[in-house]
Design a protein around this motif. Structure first.
Motif, PDB file in Angstrom:
ATOM      1  N   ASN A  20       0.811  -1.220   0.000  1.00 29.68           N
ATOM      2  CA  ASN A  20       0.000   0.000   0.000  1.00 29.68           C
ATOM      3  C   ASN A  20       0.847   1.274   0.000  1.00 29.68           C
ATOM      4  OD1 ASN A  20      -2.393  -1.517   0.126  1.00 29.68           O
ATOM      5  ND2 ASN A  20      -2.253  -1.643   2.371  1.00 29.68           N
ATOM      6  N   GLY A  21       2.163   1.108  -0.009  1.00 30.33           N
ATOM      7  CA  GLY A  21       3.048   2.266  -0.037  1.00 30.33           C
ATOM      8  C   GLY A  21       3.402   2.817   1.324  1.00 30.33           C
ATOM      9  N   ASP A  22       3.028   2.118   2.401  1.00 32.96           N
ATOM     10  CA  ASP A  22       3.373   2.570   3.752  1.00 32.96           C
ATOM     11  C   ASP A  22       4.818   2.196   4.082  1.00 32.96           C
ATOM     12  OD1 ASP A  22       0.755   3.518   4.209  1.00 32.96           O
ATOM     13  OD2 ASP A  22       0.095   1.499   4.773  1.00 32.96           O
ATOM     14  N   GLU A  23       5.503   3.084   4.811  1.00 32.05           N
ATOM     15  CA  GLU A  23       6.879   2.818   5.215  1.00 32.05           C
ATOM     16  C   GLU A  23       6.938   1.828   6.372  1.00 32.05           C
ATOM     17  OE1 GLU A  23       9.285   6.969   4.217  1.00 32.05           O
ATOM     18  OE2 GLU A  23       8.972   6.325   6.283  1.00 32.05           O
ATOM     19  N   ILE A  24       7.905   0.937   6.323  1.00 34.27           N
ATOM     20  CA  ILE A  24       8.258   0.091   7.465  1.00 34.27           C
ATOM     21  C   ILE A  24       9.714   0.409   7.792  1.00 34.27           C
ATOM     22  CG2 ILE A  24       8.545  -2.251   8.342  1.00 34.27           C
ATOM     23  CD1 ILE A  24       6.457  -3.165   6.323  1.00 34.27           C
ATOM     24  N   ILE A  25       9.937   1.106   8.927  1.00 33.50           N
ATOM     25  CA  ILE A  25      11.286   1.543   9.285  1.00 33.50           C
ATOM     26  C   ILE A  25      12.016   0.397   9.987  1.00 33.50           C
ATOM     27  CG2 ILE A  25      12.661   3.268  10.487  1.00 33.50           C
ATOM     28  CD1 ILE A  25      10.924   4.441   8.296  1.00 33.50           C
ATOM     29  N   LYS A  26      13.142  -0.019   9.423  1.00 31.54           N
ATOM     30  CA  LYS A  26      13.943  -1.083  10.020  1.00 31.54           C
ATOM     31  C   LYS A  26      15.002  -0.539  10.965  1.00 31.54           C
ATOM     32  CE  LYS A  26      15.144  -4.458   7.223  1.00 31.54           C
ATOM     33  NZ  LYS A  26      15.706  -5.151   6.037  1.00 31.54           N
ATOM     34  N   GLY A  27      15.440   0.679  10.715  1.00 31.58           N
ATOM     35  CA  GLY A  27      16.443   1.263  11.587  1.00 31.58           C
ATOM     36  C   GLY A  27      16.660   2.729  11.260  1.00 31.58           C
ATOM     37  N   ILE A  28      17.034   3.507  12.275  1.00 32.49           N
ATOM     38  CA  ILE A  28      17.431   4.902  12.095  1.00 32.49           C
ATOM     39  C   ILE A  28      18.825   5.040  12.689  1.00 32.49           C
ATOM     40  CG2 ILE A  28      16.929   7.301  12.661  1.00 32.49           C
ATOM     41  CD1 ILE A  28      13.970   6.556  12.741  1.00 32.49           C
ATOM     42  N   LEU A  29      19.760   5.481  11.881  1.00 29.24           N
ATOM     43  CA  LEU A  29      21.165   5.491  12.253  1.00 29.24           C
ATOM     44  C   LEU A  29      21.703   6.911  12.198  1.00 29.24           C
ATOM     45  CD1 LEU A  29      22.160   2.438  10.044  1.00 29.24           C
ATOM     46  CD2 LEU A  29      21.538   2.400  12.463  1.00 29.24           C
ATOM     47  N   ALA A  30      22.790   7.161  12.928  1.00 31.21           N
ATOM     48  CA  ALA A  30      23.348   8.508  13.009  1.00 31.21           C
ATOM     49  C   ALA A  30      24.865   8.450  12.896  1.00 31.21           C
ATOM     50  CB  ALA A  30      22.914   9.178  14.309  1.00 31.21           C
ATOM     51  N   THR A  31      25.493   9.601  13.103  1.00 31.27           N
ATOM     52  CA  THR A  31      26.937   9.745  12.937  1.00 31.27           C
ATOM     53  C   THR A  31      27.707   8.617  13.617  1.00 31.27           C
ATOM     54  OG1 THR A  31      26.700  12.145  12.840  1.00 31.27           O
ATOM     55  CG2 THR A  31      28.890  11.285  13.358  1.00 31.27           C
ATOM     56  N   GLY A  32      28.603   7.990  12.851  1.00 36.20           N
ATOM     57  CA  GLY A  32      29.422   6.905  13.374  1.00 36.20           C
ATOM     58  C   GLY A  32      28.902   5.522  13.083  1.00 36.20           C
ATOM     59  N   ASP A  33      27.627   5.399  12.667  1.00 33.19           N
ATOM     60  CA  ASP A  33      27.033   4.085  12.413  1.00 33.19           C
ATOM     61  C   ASP A  33      27.369   3.586  11.015  1.00 33.19           C
ATOM     62  OD1 ASP A  33      25.748   3.613  14.857  1.00 33.19           O
ATOM     63  OD2 ASP A  33      24.027   4.831  14.278  1.00 33.19           O
ATOM     64  N   ILE A  34      27.222   2.274  10.827  1.00 31.64           N
ATOM     65  CA  ILE A  34      27.380   1.676   9.507  1.00 31.64           C
ATOM     66  C   ILE A  34      26.051   1.056   9.090  1.00 31.64           C
ATOM     67  CG2 ILE A  34      29.799   1.145  10.006  1.00 31.64           C
ATOM     68  CD1 ILE A  34      29.028  -1.835   9.965  1.00 31.64           C
ATOM     69  N   PHE A  35      25.865   0.889   7.758  1.00 29.07           N
ATOM     70  CA  PHE A  35      24.690   0.191   7.248  1.00 29.07           C
ATOM     71  C   PHE A  35      25.054  -0.447   5.905  1.00 29.07           C
ATOM     72  CE2 PHE A  35      24.496   4.553   5.828  1.00 29.07           C
ATOM     73  CZ  PHE A  35      24.009   4.524   4.541  1.00 29.07           C
ATOM     74  N   GLY A  36      24.151  -1.282   5.408  1.00 28.97           N
ATOM     75  CA  GLY A  36      24.445  -2.049   4.200  1.00 28.97           C
ATOM     76  C   GLY A  36      25.372  -3.218   4.459  1.00 28.97           C
ATOM     77  N   GLU A  37      25.532  -3.567   5.747  1.00 29.52           N
ATOM     78  CA  GLU A  37      26.536  -4.560   6.122  1.00 29.52           C
ATOM     79  C   GLU A  37      26.163  -5.983   5.761  1.00 29.52           C
ATOM     80  OE1 GLU A  37      23.657  -4.279   9.479  1.00 29.52           O
ATOM     81  OE2 GLU A  37      24.679  -2.834   8.210  1.00 29.52           O
ATOM     82  N   MET A  38      24.892  -6.233   5.350  1.00 30.41           N
ATOM     83  CA  MET A  38      24.502  -7.593   4.998  1.00 30.41           C
ATOM     84  C   MET A  38      25.221  -8.090   3.744  1.00 30.41           C
ATOM     85  SD  MET A  38      22.678  -8.485   7.444  1.00 30.41           S
ATOM     86  CE  MET A  38      22.082 -10.068   6.838  1.00 30.41           C
ATOM     87  N   ALA A  39      25.837  -7.185   2.995  1.00 29.72           N
ATOM     88  CA  ALA A  39      26.644  -7.601   1.846  1.00 29.72           C
ATOM     89  C   ALA A  39      27.774  -8.528   2.269  1.00 29.72           C
ATOM     90  CB  ALA A  39      27.219  -6.367   1.142  1.00 29.72           C
ATOM     91  N   VAL A  40      28.241  -8.350   3.511  1.00 27.92           N
ATOM     92  CA  VAL A  40      29.326  -9.202   4.021  1.00 27.92           C
ATOM     93  C   VAL A  40      28.880 -10.657   4.092  1.00 27.92           C
ATOM     94  CG1 VAL A  40      30.874  -9.612   5.980  1.00 27.92           C
ATOM     95  CG2 VAL A  40      30.260  -7.271   5.335  1.00 27.92           C
ATOM     96  N   LEU A  41      27.577 -10.886   4.331  1.00 28.67           N
ATOM     97  CA  LEU A  41      27.047 -12.244   4.464  1.00 28.67           C
ATOM     98  C   LEU A  41      26.595 -12.833   3.124  1.00 28.67           C
ATOM     99  CD1 LEU A  41      24.970 -11.996   7.763  1.00 28.67           C
ATOM    100  CD2 LEU A  41      27.367 -12.625   7.443  1.00 28.67           C
ATOM    101  N   GLY A  42      26.893 -12.132   2.039  1.00 27.77           N
ATOM    102  CA  GLY A  42      26.584 -12.680   0.729  1.00 27.77           C
ATOM    103  C   GLY A  42      25.354 -12.102   0.058  1.00 27.77           C
ATOM    104  N   GLU A  43      24.727 -11.079   0.648  1.00 27.60           N
ATOM    105  CA  GLU A  43      23.594 -10.428  -0.008  1.00 27.60           C
ATOM    106  C   GLU A  43      24.083  -9.828  -1.326  1.00 27.60           C
ATOM    107  OE1 GLU A  43      20.304  -7.647   1.856  1.00 27.60           O
ATOM    108  OE2 GLU A  43      22.053  -6.428   1.290  1.00 27.60           O
TER     109      GLU A  43
END
Length: 228
Positions: free
Chosen positions: A68-91
């Motif tokens: 329906n186009g509604d957002e589902i927030i998985k995480g909110i990150l700020a200065t110093g954080d990392i994301f996209g790290e699932m690539a390390v596991l083969g994504e």
């Protein structure tokens, strides 16, 4: 140090200062930090998962959309954080979106190849990355369980407990939490409205369990808070 709590240590570290390739001589000259404006996407679902990202400045949310186009927030990150790290596991392709929350958000891009090279060269670095990934997976699992089985008050209390573990400090017989979340951020993360979060915060304050300011939460009686 109590090794049972070591995993939370990495949540208290400005990872950008440690991990961005600009900090390593052989990557420094060829590496750039990119800037993003509010609501600008950093990556989209199905994009190739060939980078890891570190926040030099600003805030980023990781999200998906319902049919329906509604957002589902998985995480909110700020200065110093990392994301996209699932690539390390083969994504190989992104399964979510990443979007800048604030203007003048600066992101350090590290290629998967660079990251793997640094992990091979430095065992402590590799351990840090692995623990961060494990921590994120466990938190996502807890969030999904909470959305299914727990009411809003309990979800918010669990969220505060996570903040205690990641950034709580002793303070006059209680615990002080410094954080970067707005009530809207918290509402997005636990699946409710900003008004409901504010109402529950005021209820907890009236019960003398917590006090709070704009970017601080004070746990007045940690033992009692843990029992509720």
């Amino acid at each position: 140090m109590d090794t049972s709590n070591n995993i939370w240590y990495f949540e208290k570290v400005n990872l950008f200062r440690i991990l961005c390739p600009t900090k390593f001589g052989k990557y420094e000259e060829s590496h750039v930090i990119k800037s993003y404006k509010r609501d600008e996407f950093i990556y989209f679902t199905d994009d190739p998962a060939n980078n890891i990202y570190m926040i030099s400045k600003g805030k980023v949310k990781v999200l998906n959309y319902t049919e329906n186009g509604d957002e589902i927030i998985k995480g909110i990150l700020a200065t110093g954080d990392i994301f996209g790290e699932m690539a390390v596991l083969g994504e190989d392709k992104r399964k979510d979106f990443a979007q800048a929350v604030s203007n003048d958000t600066y992101i350090c891009h590290m290629s998967l190849e660079e990251l793997q090279g640094l992990m091979l060269e430095n065992k402590k670095f590799a351990l840090t990355i692995n623990k961060i990934i494990g921590l994120r997976i466990r938190r996502l699992e807890r969030k999904l369980d909470a959305l299914v089985f727990k009411d809003v008050r309990t979800r918010l209390i669990d969220f505060i407990r996570d903040l205690i573990e990641s950034s709580g400090q002793p303070f006059h017989g209680g615990i002080r939490i410094n954080h970067f979340y707005t009530h809207k951020d918290m509402a997005d993360l636990i699946g409710t409205s900003r008004q409901t979060v504010t109402t529950v915060f005021n209820e907890l304050k009236a019960e003398r369990l917590i006090d709070f300011r704009r970017k601080e939460i004070f746990i007045l009686n940690p033992e009692l808070f843990e029992k509720i």
